[in-house]
Scaffold this active site. Structure first.
Site, PDB file in Angstrom:
ATOM      1  N   HIS A 121       0.837  -1.198   0.000  1.00  0.00           N
ATOM      2  CA  HIS A 121       0.000   0.000   0.000  1.00  0.00           C
ATOM      3  C   HIS A 121       0.868   1.242   0.000  1.00  0.00           C
ATOM      4  CE1 HIS A 121      -3.993   1.802   0.605  1.00  0.00           C
ATOM      5  NE2 HIS A 121      -3.340   2.765   1.233  1.00  0.00           N
ATOM      6  N   ASP A 131     -13.743   3.677   8.133  1.00  0.00           N
ATOM      7  CA  ASP A 131     -12.708   4.415   7.403  1.00  0.00           C
ATOM      8  C   ASP A 131     -13.324   5.134   6.206  1.00  0.00           C
ATOM      9  OD1 ASP A 131     -10.087   5.267   6.542  1.00  0.00           O
ATOM     10  OD2 ASP A 131     -10.323   3.817   4.941  1.00  0.00           O
ATOM     11  N   ARG A 173     -12.778  13.685   6.241  1.00  0.00           N
ATOM     12  CA  ARG A 173     -11.435  14.294   6.296  1.00  0.00           C
ATOM     13  C   ARG A 173     -11.119  15.010   4.999  1.00  0.00           C
ATOM     14  NH1 ARG A 173      -7.913   9.427   7.061  1.00  0.00           N
ATOM     15  NH2 ARG A 173      -6.231  10.902   6.783  1.00  0.00           N
ATOM     16  N   SER A 192      -6.327   4.836   9.248  1.00  0.00           N
ATOM     17  CA  SER A 192      -7.111   4.619   8.030  1.00  0.00           C
ATOM     18  C   SER A 192      -6.523   3.454   7.220  1.00  0.00           C
ATOM     19  CB  SER A 192      -7.096   5.917   7.208  1.00  0.00           C
ATOM     20  OG  SER A 192      -7.445   5.699   5.881  1.00  0.00           O
ATOM     21  N   LYS A 221      -8.058  -0.926   7.219  1.00  0.00           N
ATOM     22  CA  LYS A 221      -8.527  -1.714   6.066  1.00  0.00           C
ATOM     23  C   LYS A 221      -7.584  -2.859   5.755  1.00  0.00           C
ATOM     24  CE  LYS A 221      -7.710   2.108   3.039  1.00  0.00           C
ATOM     25  NZ  LYS A 221      -8.048   3.434   3.495  1.00  0.00           N
TER      26      LYS A 221
HETATM   27  N1  URA Z   1      -4.581   6.468   2.085  1.00  0.00           N
HETATM   28  C1  URA Z   1      -5.527   5.976   2.925  1.00  0.00           C
HETATM   29  O1  URA Z   1      -6.025   4.880   2.728  1.00  0.00           O
HETATM   30  N2  URA Z   1      -5.897   6.727   3.974  1.00  0.00           N
HETATM   31  C2  URA Z   1      -5.364   7.935   4.246  1.00  0.00           C
HETATM   32  O2  URA Z   1      -5.725   8.544   5.228  1.00  0.00           O
HETATM   33  C3  URA Z   1      -4.382   8.450   3.355  1.00  0.00           C
HETATM   34  C4  URA Z   1      -3.998   7.682   2.277  1.00  0.00           C
END
Ligand code: URA
Length: 434
Positions: free
Chosen positions: A82, A161, A168, A183, A187
């Site tokens: 990620h 999230d 946000r 966040s 996930k």
């Molecule tokens: N990617 C995400 O999944 N969440 C964030 O807060 C920032 C980047």
């Protein structure tokens, strides 16, 4: 305790207890805490930060807001990758197939373009027919048969999230270390992974502008993952200029395809190989990182990563021929050159401006509800450090409508700094955490 008391305590820099965080998030999901109070809380966190214990409680609570996917019926070690968000970052389309072709099982949960940053789901959906809305059963079946699937965050997966991120995004509270860490990790931990390789971007095109902030974010995410018994590593990588040359959805698919055929840009190839190697090592397919690097390199050179991406495109409803025949992808119908105002060396290319300009002509979205134009984007002709002559082409904007085109061209002109001296070359991979 009343919500306003929790907001005030966070505003004043106090540490909240885990049960207080749980009640706040639960209240928000149940509709008892309105958006305006949650926004105030998020802003208080943005300014005051959170203690590690608070971040753990927040992550856990977001993770438990949906299902935790059980992939134990799928044989093999499951590893995802990620990125915290960048411009021109198509490494997920390259590193994941390389790792999967080496035997790692990759359930890749990806996001969409937001603000100036791109999203893997939008890139993949530029391939006609490609579906990212797989059910958990379909994803598990695809992992069994081809070892890789790309899917989006669904209402079942960490829905807290999804809600918080949208809020946000419109309240200026995205670039917060504890909020980004919770966040991403909520996930990822909900996705039934054994390992995770994080690419924490730093620089003008990233949410973290300074290396010290990026390091804190990386350390926090690695610690959260380790506490959950997962193998987590983070690379901190430069995002002061776009990665590769292409920015925009179909354009990035084309560049990913060229890279998987070992004909891609040097920076993109190097970072994708390193991410793939760390996924392979984390997936216990190689005994050492060095061996994993060799495996990734071989998979690139012999085309197995390329064939794996084709297999996944076919499995998810797309036409795999798009990787050979770019005319099957959506194509722009106009191109606008941006030329160098003087001779000299490109000392910087502000990645945020390039991302903003691409979004202005339709490659990104200003709100979650916007649709993206898959065909449009920007192709750089030069990268930082290269010499240019007055009037030579710095980049081209590919568009399907002239809306915002001139504004985007001005933003791009400002993104390029031309100086009389060649700047020192920047490192691409700055640090490894974990
Ligand atoms: N990617 C995400 O999944 N969440 C964030 O807060 C920032 C980047």
């Amino acid at each position: 305790m009343r919500t306003v008391d929790l907001i005030e305590r966070k505003r004043d820099g106090e540490e909240l207890g885990p049960e207080e965080i749980v009640s706040l998030i639960q209240g928000y999901l149940d509709g008892q805490v309105p958006d305006y109070q949650m926004s105030a809380f998020l802003m208080a966190v943005y300014f005051q930060g959170m203690a590690d214990r608070e971040v753990s409680a927040l992550t856990e609570c977001m993770l438990r807001s949906g299902q935790v996917i059980d992939l134990s019926s799928v044989p093999g070690v499951k590893v995802d990758k990620h990125s915290t968000g960048g411009v021109g970052d198509k490494t997920s389309l390259i590193a994941a197939p390389l790792a999967a072709s080496a035997g790692v099982v990759v359930p890749m949960i990806s996001g969409r373009a937001l603000g100036h940053t791109g999203g893997t789901l939008d890139k993949l959906e530029s391939i006609p027919g490609f579906r990212t809305d797989l059910s958990i059963e379909q994803a598990a079946e695809q992992l069994r048969t081809c070892g890789l699937c790309y899917l989006g965050q669904s209402p079942e997966l960490a829905p807290a999230d999804g809600r918080l991120y949208s809020l946000r995004d419109v309240t200026g509270t995205v670039p917060s270390v504890p909020l980004i860490a919770s966040s991403i990790m909520s996930k990822k931990l909900a996705a039934g992974l054994d390992g995770l390789v994080l690419d924490v971007k730093v620089g003008s095109g990233a949410f973290m502008k300074k290396q010290v902030e990026a390091r804190r974010l990386a350390q926090l995410m690695v610690a959260i993952g380790r506490r959950a018994d997962k193998r987590v590593q983070a690379l901190i990588t430069d995002m002061n200029q776009p990665l590769g040359y292409a920015v925009g959805n179909a354009l990035e698919v084309m560049e990913a395809s060229q890279t998987l055929l070992n004909g891609g840009p040097d920076d993109l190839t190097r970072l994708s190989l390193e991410l793939a190697a760390r996924m392979i090592y984390s997936g216990r397919v190689a005994r050492t990182l060095e061996e994993a690097r060799e495996m990734a390199q071989t998979r690139l050179i012999d085309g197995s990563g390329y064939r794996k991406l084709k297999e996944v495109i076919q499995a998810q409803g797309g036409n795999p021929q798009v990787l050979d025949r770019f005319d099957l992808l959506p194509n722009a119908n106009g191109a606008r050159e941006v030329n160098s105002p003087r001779s000299g060396f490109v000392s910087a290319i502000d990645a945020r401006d390039i991302g903003r300009a691409a979004a202005l002509i339709g490659a990104g979205r200003a709100t979650r509800e916007d649709t993206v134009d898959p065909a449009v984007g920007i192709i750089l002709e030069v990268k930082a450090g290269e010499r240019v002559e007055a009037g030579s082409v710095l980049c081209r904007l590919y568009y399907t409508s002239e809306n915002n085109l001139e504004e985007a061209a001005h933003v791009v002109e400002d993104a390029f700094r031309i100086s009389s001296h060649a700047a020192e070359e920047r490192e691409l991979i700055l640090e490894v955490v974990g």
